[in-house]
Design an enzyme around this catalytic site. Structure first.
Site, PDB file in Angstrom:
ATOM      1  N   ARG A 121       0.845  -1.206   0.000  1.00  0.00           N
ATOM      2  CA  ARG A 121       0.000   0.000   0.000  1.00  0.00           C
ATOM      3  C   ARG A 121       0.880   1.256   0.000  1.00  0.00           C
ATOM      4  NH1 ARG A 121      -5.595  -0.920   2.364  1.00  0.00           N
ATOM      5  NH2 ARG A 121      -6.407  -1.957   0.529  1.00  0.00           N
ATOM      6  N   VAL A 139      -2.712   5.367   8.165  1.00  0.00           N
ATOM      7  CA  VAL A 139      -3.856   5.163   7.269  1.00  0.00           C
ATOM      8  C   VAL A 139      -4.098   3.659   7.184  1.00  0.00           C
ATOM      9  CG1 VAL A 139      -3.800   7.288   5.894  1.00  0.00           C
ATOM     10  CG2 VAL A 139      -2.244   5.436   5.297  1.00  0.00           C
ATOM     11  N   GLY A 140      -5.276   3.223   7.622  1.00  0.00           N
ATOM     12  CA  GLY A 140      -5.508   1.779   7.653  1.00  0.00           C
ATOM     13  C   GLY A 140      -6.979   1.425   7.669  1.00  0.00           C
ATOM     14  N   ASP A 158     -14.589  -4.182   7.580  1.00  0.00           N
ATOM     15  CA  ASP A 158     -15.452  -5.312   7.947  1.00  0.00           C
ATOM     16  C   ASP A 158     -16.314  -4.907   9.145  1.00  0.00           C
ATOM     17  OD1 ASP A 158     -12.557  -5.599   8.897  1.00  0.00           O
ATOM     18  OD2 ASP A 158     -13.591  -6.830  10.375  1.00  0.00           O
TER      19      ASP A 158
HETATM   20  N1  HPA Z   1      -9.836  -6.626  13.833  1.00  0.00           N
HETATM   21  C1  HPA Z   1      -8.604  -6.181  13.988  1.00  0.00           C
HETATM   22  N2  HPA Z   1      -7.988  -5.454  13.070  1.00  0.00           N
HETATM   23  C2  HPA Z   1      -8.666  -5.151  11.946  1.00  0.00           C
HETATM   24  C3  HPA Z   1      -9.955  -5.587  11.727  1.00  0.00           C
HETATM   25  C4  HPA Z   1     -10.570  -6.373  12.720  1.00  0.00           C
HETATM   26  O1  HPA Z   1     -11.725  -6.795  12.584  1.00  0.00           O
HETATM   27  N3  HPA Z   1     -10.351  -5.128  10.514  1.00  0.00           N
HETATM   28  C5  HPA Z   1      -9.325  -4.434  10.015  1.00  0.00           C
HETATM   29  N4  HPA Z   1      -8.304  -4.436  10.872  1.00  0.00           N
END
Ligand code: HPA
Length: 255
Positions: free
Chosen positions: A43, A107-108, A222
């Protein structure tokens, strides 16, 4: 060093080109004072190649790419940090200690834990809780509250509003587990935490320790409470918005 060439004394300056830290193989001055920090090194490469003018790679150690270029004329770098707080801690400590980085924006992505937060939402992180033992090791039975730089948050808030994206300002929790059998997220959700991720608390704590400015911006990839994940295409669009928001925040800070 000097030598004589056709009767003239020639001065040869020796520039310091050696690496200055263990995990980042960059010479002095190769990293900008402002930096974006994605977990994924690919990324970092994508951000540099897509958004920077004149990107130059300064680090390939362990495949953890780092690039420097400019964005709207402002010098900026991007460095992968890996997953989890111990990995981020290595890179950010070296950036603060040896490369004089002043402003760092993670950034994540994160997982949402309440019904008001939707997939693809952006979260401007103003604080980060954690279940990590890194905080215990520093503070024992005291409880530190890792907090983002207020001006960065304020600037990002006004830019996000102008962009017209769906976003919230609030806290995340940085977990040591991705696959968390204890389901700690339920407790965090009760206390208003918006998302679970794995790195921000350590970034904000290191910024406090080294007296630097830091913040994080997350997109919701998610939904831990409701289930569901973004598609690759959706992730791309929200990712682009997040990077523009982070870079425009840096530009606004440098005006
Ligand atoms: N848990 C931990 N870190 C994460 C998650 C998650 O559901 N989604 C993206 N990074």
């Amino acid at each position: 060093m000097t030598f004589v060439f056709h009767g003239f004394t020639v001065f040869v300056f020796h520039f310091k080109l050696e690496a200055m830290s263990t995990h980042i193989n960059a010479p002095e001055g190769a990293i900008a004072p402002n930096i974006l920090l994605p977990g994924d090194p690919l990324r970092a490469k994508f951000i540099a190649e897509t958004f920077f003018e004149n990107p130059k790679c300064y680090n390939e150690v362990r495949g953890m790419y780092g690039f420097t270029g400019t964005y709207k004329g402002v010098p900026v770098s991007v460095q992968g940090t890996g997953m989890g707080q111990p990995s981020l801690s290595i890179y950010v400590t070296e950036l603060f200690k040896f490369y004089n980085v002043q402003t760092a924006i993670r950034v994540g992505t994160c997982g949402a834990v309440n019904a008001d937060t939707q997939l693809r939402d952006t979260i401007i992180v103003n604080s980060a809780c954690s279940d990590s033992c890194l905080l215990n090791q520093r503070f024992g039975n005291m409880h530190y509250a890792p907090t983002a730089d207020f001006k960065l948050v304020k600037t990002a808030d006004s830019i996000a509003e102008k962009m017209g994206i769906r976003y919230q300002v609030g806290s995340v929790a940085s977990s040591d587990f991705f696959y968390d059998k204890n389901e700690n997220w339920k407790k965090w959700a009760e206390y208003g935490v918006l998302g679970i991720e794995m790195e921000s608390a350590e970034l904000l704590t290191l910024a406090a320790e080294y007296k630097r400015k830091a913040m994080a911006i997350m997109t919701v990839s998610d939904h831990i409470l409701l289930g569901g994940q973004t598609t690759a295409e959706e992730r791309q669009t929200t990712f682009t918005n997040m990077i523009k928001l982070a870079l425009d925040t840096i530009v606004a800070q440098n005006k």
